[in-house]
Write a protein that holds these residues in place. Structure first.
Motif, PDB file in Angstrom:
ATOM      1  N   GLU A  87     -15.176   7.904   2.305  1.00 49.47           N
ATOM      2  CA  GLU A  87     -15.135   8.798   1.157  1.00 49.47           C
ATOM      3  C   GLU A  87     -14.314   8.199   0.026  1.00 49.47           C
ATOM      4  O   GLU A  87     -14.641   8.367  -1.141  1.00 49.47           O
ATOM      5  CB  GLU A  87     -14.546  10.151   1.579  1.00 49.47           C
ATOM      6  N   SER A  88     -13.229   7.474   0.384  1.00 49.52           N
ATOM      7  CA  SER A  88     -12.294   7.067  -0.666  1.00 49.52           C
ATOM      8  C   SER A  88     -12.576   5.690  -1.240  1.00 49.52           C
ATOM      9  O   SER A  88     -12.219   5.418  -2.374  1.00 49.52           O
ATOM     10  CB  SER A  88     -10.871   7.107  -0.114  1.00 49.52           C
TER      11      SER A  88
ATOM     12  N   SER B 128      -6.513   3.787   1.785  1.00 39.86           N
ATOM     13  CA  SER B 128      -6.019   2.490   2.246  1.00 39.86           C
ATOM     14  C   SER B 128      -4.797   2.665   3.129  1.00 39.86           C
ATOM     15  O   SER B 128      -4.613   1.916   4.086  1.00 39.86           O
ATOM     16  CB  SER B 128      -5.730   1.575   1.064  1.00 39.86           C
ATOM     17  N   LEU B 129      -3.954   3.691   2.843  1.00 47.73           N
ATOM     18  CA  LEU B 129      -2.793   3.928   3.705  1.00 47.73           C
ATOM     19  C   LEU B 129      -3.243   4.312   5.116  1.00 47.73           C
ATOM     20  O   LEU B 129      -2.767   3.772   6.114  1.00 47.73           O
ATOM     21  CB  LEU B 129      -1.911   5.033   3.114  1.00 47.73           C
ATOM     22  N   LYS B 130      -4.203   5.241   5.192  1.00 46.87           N
ATOM     23  CA  LYS B 130      -4.685   5.660   6.514  1.00 46.87           C
ATOM     24  C   LYS B 130      -5.312   4.485   7.253  1.00 46.87           C
ATOM     25  O   LYS B 130      -5.121   4.305   8.453  1.00 46.87           O
ATOM     26  CB  LYS B 130      -5.720   6.769   6.355  1.00 46.87           C
TER      27      LYS B 130
ATOM     28  N   ASP C 141     -12.943   9.348   6.278  1.00 45.37           N
ATOM     29  CA  ASP C 141     -11.932   9.314   5.220  1.00 45.37           C
ATOM     30  C   ASP C 141     -12.018   8.031   4.412  1.00 45.37           C
ATOM     31  O   ASP C 141     -11.947   8.036   3.187  1.00 45.37           O
ATOM     32  CB  ASP C 141     -10.524   9.437   5.833  1.00 45.37           C
TER      33      ASP C 141
ATOM     34  N   ARG D 220     -19.435  11.012   3.210  1.00 50.88           N
ATOM     35  CA  ARG D 220     -18.998  11.379   4.567  1.00 50.88           C
ATOM     36  C   ARG D 220     -20.202  11.494   5.494  1.00 50.88           C
ATOM     37  O   ARG D 220     -20.146  11.113   6.664  1.00 50.88           O
ATOM     38  CB  ARG D 220     -18.226  12.699   4.536  1.00 50.88           C
TER      39      ARG D 220
ATOM     40  N   ALA E 210      -5.837   5.441  -2.740  1.00 46.84           N
ATOM     41  CA  ALA E 210      -4.528   5.056  -2.208  1.00 46.84           C
ATOM     42  C   ALA E 210      -4.340   5.649  -0.818  1.00 46.84           C
ATOM     43  O   ALA E 210      -3.897   4.972   0.115  1.00 46.84           O
ATOM     44  CB  ALA E 210      -3.433   5.536  -3.146  1.00 46.84           C
ATOM     45  N   GLU E 211      -4.721   6.937  -0.678  1.00 49.22           N
ATOM     46  CA  GLU E 211      -4.578   7.583   0.624  1.00 49.22           C
ATOM     47  C   GLU E 211      -5.466   6.905   1.660  1.00 49.22           C
ATOM     48  O   GLU E 211      -5.049   6.679   2.798  1.00 49.22           O
ATOM     49  CB  GLU E 211      -4.934   9.056   0.507  1.00 49.22           C
TER      50      GLU E 211
ATOM     51  N   ILE F 245       0.217  13.635   2.964  1.00 49.23           N
ATOM     52  CA  ILE F 245      -0.771  12.884   2.189  1.00 49.23           C
ATOM     53  C   ILE F 245      -2.138  13.210   2.769  1.00 49.23           C
ATOM     54  O   ILE F 245      -2.635  12.544   3.664  1.00 49.23           O
ATOM     55  CB  ILE F 245      -0.485  11.368   2.275  1.00 49.23           C
TER      56      ILE F 245
ATOM     57  N   TYR G 262       1.384   7.951  -6.302  1.00 48.33           N
ATOM     58  CA  TYR G 262       0.474   9.071  -6.494  1.00 48.33           C
ATOM     59  C   TYR G 262       0.993  10.360  -5.873  1.00 48.33           C
ATOM     60  O   TYR G 262       0.737  11.445  -6.366  1.00 48.33           O
ATOM     61  CB  TYR G 262      -0.901   8.756  -5.895  1.00 48.33           C
TER      62      TYR G 262
ATOM     63  N   ILE H 146       0.832  -1.200   0.000  1.00 44.35           N
ATOM     64  CA  ILE H 146       0.000   0.000   0.000  1.00 44.35           C
ATOM     65  C   ILE H 146       0.867   1.251   0.000  1.00 44.35           C
ATOM     66  O   ILE H 146       0.564   2.241  -0.674  1.00 44.35           O
ATOM     67  CB  ILE H 146      -0.960  -0.038   1.212  1.00 44.35           C
TER      68      ILE H 146
ATOM     69  N   SER I 173      -5.227  14.647   0.870  1.00 44.68           N
ATOM     70  CA  SER I 173      -6.187  15.197  -0.088  1.00 44.68           C
ATOM     71  C   SER I 173      -7.618  14.969   0.388  1.00 44.68           C
ATOM     72  O   SER I 173      -8.531  15.645  -0.050  1.00 44.68           O
ATOM     73  CB  SER I 173      -5.987  14.568  -1.464  1.00 44.68           C
ATOM     74  N   LEU I 174      -7.817  13.988   1.287  1.00 47.89           N
ATOM     75  CA  LEU I 174      -9.151  13.776   1.841  1.00 47.89           C
ATOM     76  C   LEU I 174      -9.432  14.858   2.868  1.00 47.89           C
ATOM     77  O   LEU I 174      -8.563  15.213   3.652  1.00 47.89           O
ATOM     78  CB  LEU I 174      -9.245  12.402   2.508  1.00 47.89           C
TER      79      LEU I 174
ATOM     80  N   ASN J 264       2.141   1.868  -3.456  1.00 46.61           N
ATOM     81  CA  ASN J 264       1.028   2.366  -4.268  1.00 46.61           C
ATOM     82  C   ASN J 264       0.778   3.847  -3.988  1.00 46.61           C
ATOM     83  O   ASN J 264       0.569   4.638  -4.909  1.00 46.61           O
ATOM     84  CB  ASN J 264      -0.211   1.523  -3.948  1.00 46.61           C
TER      85      ASN J 264
ATOM     86  N   PHE K 153      -8.418   2.551  -7.325  1.00 44.82           N
ATOM     87  CA  PHE K 153      -7.165   2.807  -8.036  1.00 44.82           C
ATOM     88  C   PHE K 153      -7.024   4.265  -8.443  1.00 44.82           C
ATOM     89  O   PHE K 153      -6.760   4.578  -9.591  1.00 44.82           O
ATOM     90  CB  PHE K 153      -7.036   1.889  -9.252  1.00 44.82           C
ATOM     91  N   ASP K 154      -7.270   5.166  -7.529  1.00 42.37           N
ATOM     92  CA  ASP K 154      -6.973   6.571  -7.782  1.00 42.37           C
ATOM     93  C   ASP K 154      -6.263   7.154  -6.560  1.00 42.37           C
ATOM     94  O   ASP K 154      -5.971   6.436  -5.601  1.00 42.37           O
ATOM     95  CB  ASP K 154      -8.243   7.351  -8.131  1.00 42.37           C
ATOM     96  N   LYS K 155      -6.013   8.472  -6.625  1.00 43.92           N
ATOM     97  CA  LYS K 155      -5.223   9.119  -5.595  1.00 43.92           C
ATOM     98  C   LYS K 155      -5.887   8.998  -4.214  1.00 43.92           C
ATOM     99  O   LYS K 155      -5.273   8.625  -3.228  1.00 43.92           O
ATOM    100  CB  LYS K 155      -5.067  10.590  -5.987  1.00 43.92           C
ATOM    101  N   LYS K 156      -7.198   9.301  -4.195  1.00 47.94           N
ATOM    102  CA  LYS K 156      -7.920   9.272  -2.923  1.00 47.94           C
ATOM    103  C   LYS K 156      -7.938   7.878  -2.324  1.00 47.94           C
ATOM    104  O   LYS K 156      -7.778   7.678  -1.126  1.00 47.94           O
ATOM    105  CB  LYS K 156      -9.353   9.726  -3.146  1.00 47.94           C
TER     106      LYS K 156
END
Lengths: 103, 510
Positions: free
Chosen positions: B251-252, B175-177, B248, B314, B172-173, A98, A89, A82, A100-101, A85, B167-170
């Motif tokens: 939303e993603s 899943s990281l969070k 978060d 949200r 990815a963020e 990081i 981006y 992850i 953007s949310l 990945n 599979f976009d920017k949001k």
């Protein structure tokens, strides 16, 4: 002569756990946060193995520690995937950058 | 007996017990079948994978129903070296979980990702959901802390990956969070688990001696160990103070996955929590206070923060936090009469939630791919004249979540209040009366944000350009049928709650 008893193990485990939490809360690199989580898991493992000595019938604690290590490895593998990945981006792995949310 | 013979006896018992795991075996076969099919088929495979997925779930459901029928005549039993425990309560939860997953399967074809790139769709999406379901099945039966930890991690690790499936920017963020918060709280839970092991000398939970040690004479260390242990559980329930990841992630992640997360892992963990609550010694109120405090805080956070959201996902995230608070309020006292109201509430909440997320995806597709923010609430202005059926269905889902008659959410809320009222008389504790007042008050408050979207659709003039009417495709018909069925379920269950109440009332906690 100093003998090593249960409380020594527990103190070391507690210290490891606190170090782990400290790393998670202060580090600005996702890999370092993962290391912190790993330390927390190992603190729990140390506890389990230390208590297992006093479990009269079965070695439940020791067995659990083995399972936990496998789970931790799986979790780390997923986390690294992850992180890679996310890096594609954002070009960074600093969790504070990081964002953007909307919060 | 020689050690060798003991091993043989043990292995034989494992072999015998594996027959009790039939639903889980079917799920494992589904998982492997999807895995192979994903590698094997290259073209036109999305519907094939989808049918394999749905077929496997239907087969699991049938096997679980068979298990439910055989289980209600037999007595409850431990199996697999006392790691798992089978009773009607657990099997009913399993039935609920597989039903919810099947609904997710019907939601998946509506998601924009599915429609946009049929042939590039990743097969992992399906079998990761199956993996989560296996974990949820095991959590609902777990009677051993190691088993619980492993099953919960199975849910978690598959969930971390599922969040990233846009599979976009949001995504990815998100899943990281999710993985950072999730791994942190599960590590805390494990540490609490190890302390509980030290305090009781066993990882086996629920035995009389274990209950006495943990609940009857708690010391400061017991409280500490239990609060660490609760971290992982509250994280999965999205309850205060481990709720902050929810908006978060919601939303993603793809909407079907969000609908799935808002029901399946929550319900599984709730089953485990309810077992624990049934062991609280009667007459000792500190546990009621502790759970009550968390329930109230969760309700407050969820319902008050939802006001300021301008993104529909949200808003639904905060709504699900609030609903988790109501569900936790039912856990307050572990008595039999709570059981049916808890299960009824869970069912009513999930139907409304699945309907809401299905509509979110339908509208997002309607607003178009080129729209930068397909989930913003302002998009919904004046859409009621264009998309009549969907807008009315949205209104129904929101009213059911808020608890307005004539919808099933009202019956569920009414059951909740009457249960709390009975508990107040039983325990004679002012605290429960306060929780009751607060939950009634917050349900009224919740009405304001639940009506935010229906207000936009019906009362505001349309300002943005409405996308051109495209020719009706298979997906549109499918979406209309699904929405109609779910909305009817909300109405029918209000007028005839006996359809599910009859089954629910047979259920006993072992």
């Amino acid at each position: 002569m100093l003998t090593i008893n249960l409380s020594h193990y527990l103190i070391i485990a507690a210290a490891l756990f606190c170090t782990g939490i400290f790393l998670c809360l202060t580090k600005r690199n996702t890999i370092a946060i993962l290391i912190g989580i790993e330390l927390m898991l190992n603190a729990a493992n140390l506890n389990l193995v230390a208590f297992s000595q006093y479990d009269p019938t079965k070695l439940q604690g020791t067995t659990s520690a083995l399972f936990v290590m496998v789970v931790a490895a799986a979790e780390t593998a997923v986390a690294l995937a992850i992180i890679i990945n996310t890096y594609q981006y954002y070009q960074t792995i600093d969790p504070q950058k990081i964002n953007s949310l909307k919060n | 007996m020689k050690p060798h013979n003991e091993v043989v006896v043990f292995l034989q018992s494992l072999y015998k017990d594996s027959a009790l795991l039939m639903p889980e075996w079917v799920l494992c076969i589904t998982f492997l079948g999807l895995f192979v099919a994903d590698l094997w088929f290259k073209k036109q495979r999305i519907w094939l994978l989808w049918s394999l997925f749905a077929g496997g779930l239907v087969a699991t459901m049938i096997v679980t129903i068979l298990q439910f029928n055989s289980c209600s005549c037999q007595f409850e039993q431990f199996f697999f070296a006392k790691m798992l425990y089978l009773d009607t309560f657990g099997v009913f939860f399993k039935l609920f979980l597989v039903g919810a997953t099947l609904l997710t399967a019907f939601l998946i074809p509506l998601s924009p990702t599915f429609r946009a790139k049929e042939n590039f769709f990743r097969g992992e999406y399906f079998y990761l959901i199956v993996a989560v379901l296996i974990g949820a099945y095991l959590v609902a039966m777990a009677q051993h802390l190691l088993m619980f930890y492993l099953a919960l991690e199975l849910i978690s690790i598959a969930s971390y990956l599922l969040v990233g499936f846009n599979f976009d920017k949001k995504s990815a963020e998100g899943s990281l969070k999710y993985i950072l918060f999730g791994a942190f709280s599960s590590a805390m839970m494990l540490y609490g688990m190890s302390l509980l092991y030290g305090l009781t000398g066993t990882l086996q939970v629920g035995e009389p001696q274990w209950i006495t040690t943990i609940f009857k004479t708690p010391t400061l260390l017991h409280y500490l160990a239990l609060s660490f242990f609760a971290a992982g559980i509250l994280f999965k329930l999205a309850a205060f103070p481990f709720h902050f990841w929810t908006p978060d992630i919601y939303e993603s992640a793809p909407s079907p996955v969000v609908a799935f997360f808002s029901v399946v892992p929550k319900a599984a963990v709730l089953a485990f929590v309810f077992r624990w609550a049934s062991w609280f010694p009667s007459g000792q109120l500190e546990w009621v206070y502790a759970v009550g405090f968390i329930a109230v805080a969760t309700m407050l956070v969820g319902n008050l923060a939802a006001f300021w959201q301008d993104n529909i996902k949200r808003l639904l995230a905060y709504s699900s936090i609030g609903q988790a608070g109501f569900l936790l309020a039912m856990v307050l006292v572990g008595k039999d009469f709570n059981l049916s109201s808890l299960l009824f509430y869970l069912i009513s909440y999930s139907i409304a939630n699945f309907l809401a997320f299905a509509l979110v995806d339908i509208f997002a597709h309607f607003f178009g791919q080129q729209n930068e923010m397909p989930y913003a609430i302002e998009n919904y202005k004046g859409i009621g004249t264009v998309k009549g059926l969907e807008s009315v269905a949205f209104l129904l889902a929101m009213l059911s979540l808020a608890g307005i008659p004539p919808l099933v959410g009202f019956s569920a809320k009414l059951l909740l209040y009457s249960t709390l009222w009975e508990n107040y008389h039983l325990l004679a504790s002012q605290w429960i009366l306060w929780i009751l007042f607060l939950s009634v008050f917050l349900s009224l408050v919740a009405l304001f944000y639940y009506l935010k979207v229906p207000y936009q659709t019906f009362f505001l003039p349309n300002t943005s350009a409405i996308p051109l009417e495209r020719p009706s495709t298979f997906y549109d018909v499918y979406a209309k049928v699904l929405v109609l069925i779910l909305s009817l379920a909300l109405l029918v269950l209000f007028f005839a709650p006996n359809i599910i109440m009859a089954a629910i009332q047979q259920i006993k906690l072992g």
